[in-house]
Write a protein that holds these residues in place. Sequence first.
Motif, PDB file in Angstrom:
ATOM      1  N   ARG A  95       0.811  -1.214   0.000  1.00 52.03           N
ATOM      2  CA  ARG A  95       0.000   0.000   0.000  1.00 52.03           C
ATOM      3  C   ARG A  95       0.847   1.268   0.000  1.00 52.03           C
ATOM      4  O   ARG A  95       0.496   2.253  -0.653  1.00 52.03           O
ATOM      5  N   SER A 253      -6.892  -0.776  -1.632  1.00 53.41           N
ATOM      6  CA  SER A 253      -7.989  -1.369  -0.863  1.00 53.41           C
ATOM      7  C   SER A 253      -7.856  -2.898  -0.807  1.00 53.41           C
ATOM      8  O   SER A 253      -8.152  -3.513   0.217  1.00 53.41           O
ATOM      9  N   LYS A 254      -7.389  -3.516  -1.893  1.00 50.98           N
ATOM     10  CA  LYS A 254      -7.180  -4.973  -1.872  1.00 50.98           C
ATOM     11  C   LYS A 254      -6.039  -5.358  -0.935  1.00 50.98           C
ATOM     12  O   LYS A 254      -6.001  -6.487  -0.414  1.00 50.98           O
ATOM     13  N   SER A 256      -5.658  -4.474   1.918  1.00 49.53           N
ATOM     14  CA  SER A 256      -6.165  -4.676   3.284  1.00 49.53           C
ATOM     15  C   SER A 256      -6.461  -6.144   3.570  1.00 49.53           C
ATOM     16  O   SER A 256      -6.628  -6.535   4.727  1.00 49.53           O
ATOM     17  N   TYR A 257      -6.550  -6.955   2.499  1.00 44.08           N
ATOM     18  CA  TYR A 257      -6.733  -8.402   2.700  1.00 44.08           C
ATOM     19  C   TYR A 257      -5.446  -9.073   3.158  1.00 44.08           C
ATOM     20  O   TYR A 257      -5.473 -10.181   3.702  1.00 44.08           O
ATOM     21  N   GLU A 295     -13.557  -8.255   9.276  1.00 46.99           N
ATOM     22  CA  GLU A 295     -13.748  -6.868   9.712  1.00 46.99           C
ATOM     23  C   GLU A 295     -15.096  -6.311   9.261  1.00 46.99           C
ATOM     24  O   GLU A 295     -15.234  -5.135   8.920  1.00 46.99           O
ATOM     25  N   THR A 299     -13.481  -3.988   4.015  1.00 44.39           N
ATOM     26  CA  THR A 299     -12.524  -4.036   2.907  1.00 44.39           C
ATOM     27  C   THR A 299     -13.199  -4.417   1.597  1.00 44.39           C
ATOM     28  O   THR A 299     -12.924  -3.840   0.539  1.00 44.39           O
ATOM     29  N   GLN A 300     -14.105  -5.378   1.660  1.00 44.01           N
ATOM     30  CA  GLN A 300     -14.814  -5.797   0.454  1.00 44.01           C
ATOM     31  C   GLN A 300     -15.619  -4.640  -0.139  1.00 44.01           C
ATOM     32  O   GLN A 300     -15.620  -4.426  -1.361  1.00 44.01           O
TER      33      GLN A 300
END
Length: 409
Positions: A95, A253-254, A256-257, A295, A299-300
């Motif tokens: 990130r 954002s991905k 965060s997985y 969470e 995130t999704q």
Amino acid sequence: MGSSKLFISCLFTVLYASNSYAVTLGESFNSALLNNQSDNINESRLKQSMEQRAKGQGSYYPTLSVRGTYLKQEKFEDQKTLGLNLTTSLYNGGRDRQLIRNADAGVKIAENQRQLDRVALYMEVVDSYYTFLLNQNDEKNLNLLKKQSQERVDEIRKRLQIGRSRRGELLQAEAQLASVDAQLLDAQGLLKQSEARFYILTGLNKDKAIDMKFDETTPVKPLEEYISMALSREDVQNKQLEIQQFDGDVKISKGSYLPTLDLLSNYYALKEGGSTASKNSDWDVGLNLTIPLYEGGVTQALVRETTAKKQSAEYQLTDYKKNLQIEITSRYELFHRYFDQIKAFDLALQKAKRSYEETTKDYRLGLVSNLDVLTSLNLYLDSKRNSEKTKILAVLNHKQLEATAGIIQ
């Protein structure tokens, strides 16, 4: 179309030569740049973007801070610590790297915006410059019409005194003169309006005697070339860069997985309480691994949101390019609309002038009426105004076409 490949010098003989200083379009634009704050505004935007990039780069460096703790527990001795804490991110799903790439795109967008604002200011100066020129030239022609109408009144008044003209003819000439006075007042109002706008926009000294003049002999390019240049303009580049930023947001954002790994280190200047082993330790080093499990779908949702924003930006870019092609094509055809009329208006002017001269001779010989003279006079001056107006509008639309394609001259 071939006749418009080059604006020949005959287009630029609309205005008479003058001993006073003649300001060019380029000088007007340079003065407007100094008179407006667009460059300063864009400099500030660029600094903001560069600081955002510096902020992203700072995430690669560790953070060092003074940290103190105090812990009180039942049945245990109070614990106190004071020392330096060092924390650095070892891995966070890429990130940080993507944030810097987005910031780099932001810097480029800010740099492009500087040129876009200059083009916008240039188009405003072009419109102001040629509108001022148009109104200035129209007032000159109406003054000429007034002069010739006044001469008609004076001549008929003399002829009336010797019985060679009728009073009705004098009334016709006086009505013509009154009508020209009304037109001239309107033209003078338009001239003052455009003059005020031009000087305020450019910041040029109004006290100087300034005549406008044509100084452009720019070749006219094919339509396809203008469209190609327009599609490579900075605003199109910015929209493409925004799509890159949205794509980067999707990757962020991905991220965060993915797990994160941080390095933690402390050096203690003061340590009281705790176990004996702990008291004798002046430093510690550790790793902190965080693996996201659940969470609440945050995130999704964030991934779906950023993906939708990217798709929306792609659709907008497609429509923007299409609208840009429409605008360039419209401006190109508008330019030709005026340019193609120039020869016809020049021919009409030549014939109308000869007609007026011949009708004036015939009137003095008693072969035609005064109404015929006034009609030929109006036709002559209307042809002159239309001829010169068309030339000015042709150059105006050519300059606006170039500016729309991103050309500043």
